[in-house]
Scaffold this motif. Structure first.
Motif, PDB file in Angstrom:
ATOM      1  N   VAL B  37       0.953  -3.865   1.843  1.00 22.76           N
ATOM      2  CA  VAL B  37       1.258  -4.226   3.720  1.00 22.76           C
ATOM      3  C   VAL B  37       1.739  -3.412   4.333  1.00 22.76           C
ATOM      4  CG1 VAL B  37       2.115  -5.628   5.091  1.00 22.76           C
ATOM      5  CG2 VAL B  37       0.426  -6.976   3.113  1.00 22.76           C
ATOM      6  N   GLN B  39       3.532  -2.047   8.110  1.00 28.17           N
ATOM      7  CA  GLN B  39       3.735  -2.807   9.851  1.00 28.17           C
ATOM      8  C   GLN B  39       4.191  -1.497  10.750  1.00 28.17           C
ATOM      9  OE1 GLN B  39       6.765  -5.721   9.346  1.00 28.17           O
ATOM     10  NE2 GLN B  39       5.941  -6.376  10.669  1.00 28.17           N
ATOM     11  N   GLN B  43       4.683  -3.922  15.751  1.00 25.88           N
ATOM     12  CA  GLN B  43       3.885  -4.789  15.683  1.00 25.88           C
ATOM     13  C   GLN B  43       3.634  -5.787  14.153  1.00 25.88           C
ATOM     14  OE1 GLN B  43       1.320  -3.774  17.458  1.00 25.88           O
ATOM     15  NE2 GLN B  43       2.537  -2.355  18.368  1.00 25.88           N
ATOM     16  N   GLY B  44       3.022  -7.073  14.305  1.00 25.51           N
ATOM     17  CA  GLY B  44       2.513  -7.611  13.414  1.00 25.51           C
ATOM     18  C   GLY B  44       2.084  -6.533  12.024  1.00 25.51           C
ATOM     19  N   PRO B  45       1.968  -7.870  10.257  1.00 26.03           N
ATOM     20  CA  PRO B  45       1.580  -6.567   8.881  1.00 26.03           C
ATOM     21  C   PRO B  45       0.594  -6.925   9.036  1.00 26.03           C
ATOM     22  CG  PRO B  45       2.984  -8.366   9.027  1.00 26.03           C
ATOM     23  CD  PRO B  45       3.200  -8.610  10.650  1.00 26.03           C
ATOM     24  N   TRP B  47      -2.191  -6.067   6.418  1.00 25.75           N
ATOM     25  CA  TRP B  47      -3.550  -5.859   4.891  1.00 25.75           C
ATOM     26  C   TRP B  47      -3.502  -4.578   4.535  1.00 25.75           C
ATOM     27  CZ3 TRP B  47      -7.772  -6.191   2.174  1.00 25.75           C
ATOM     28  CH2 TRP B  47      -7.049  -7.037   0.451  1.00 25.75           C
TER      29      TRP B  47
END
Lengths: 107, 119
Positions: B37, B39, B43-45, B47
């Protein structure tokens, strides 16, 4: 790709409050939904898996529910250490997409 | 205790490749998958994909297909993720995380590896 929409994007609350965060999937993910807590500079921490199962070691003030496309995470009585950003993630279909997060701040 | 320890921070130029390592300890490495993952700052993670540490099977996000390679060395209990043709948009913290059954989520995470792409 499945889009995960969280609301609200930010939330101000006080210690002791009950808060609820929502997560909606653009198509059904059945119960393949996890919730994570992340604090600045740290890796995410698994709170909930399979939509409603509390991960070992996570306090019981955290709970979650939902299936299909609509999910919620509830913190029953906020503690100082709960102020963080929360993410939902679907693991039903690859790519295992995350929501954009809900930042929980102290009021 | 169960832990994943990642390799150190990297500074790369655009067009280069980066390889991040993730060493597992405290559990049977081949009984789990390793997911990757990333990031980006603020920002958000995101995948990237996963590797079955038992048999080496992989599944990558289409976004990274052709640019990412995930391998594992079972004898060393270590997973590796290589990302090629780096651009500035690849600047991020890269995490590895352990997964048992898919529905059980990512229960153990590495500490993260900061990759900075800059000319």
């Amino acid at each position: 790709d499945i889009q995960m929409t969280q609301s609200p994007s930010s939330l101000s609350a006080s210690v002791g409050d009950r808060v609820t965060i929502s997560c909606r999937a653009s198509q059904s993910v059945t119960s393949y939904l996890s919730w994570y807590q992340q604090k600045p500079g740290k890796a995410p921490r698994l709170l909930i898996f399979s939509a409603s199962t509390l991960q070992s070691g996570v306090p019981s003030r955290f709970s979650a529910s939902g299936s299909g496309t609509d999910f919620t995470l509830t913190i029953s009585s906020l503690q100082p250490e709960d102020f963080a950003t929360y993410y939902c993630q679907q693991c039903y279909i690859t790519p295992h997409t995350f929501g954009l997060g809900t930042k929980l701040e102290i009021k | 205790q169960v832990q994943l320890v990642q390799s150190g921070a990297e500074l790369k130029k655009p067009g280069a490749s980066v390889k991040v390592s993730c060493k597992a300890s405290g559990y049977i490495f081949t009984n789990y998958a390793i997911h990757w993952v990333r990031q980006a700052p603020g920002q958000g993670p995101e995948w990237m994909g996963w590797i079955n540490a038992g048999n080496g099977d992989t599944k990558y996000s289409q976004k990274f297909q052709g640019r990412v390679t995930m391998i594992r060395d079972a004898t060393a209990s270590t997973a590796h993720m290589e990302l090629s043709s780096l651009g500035t948009e690849d600047t991020a913290v890269y995490y590895c995380a352990r997964v048992g059954a898919t529905y059980r989520g990512m229960d153990v995470w590495g500490q993260g590896t900061t990759v900075t792409v800059s000319s």
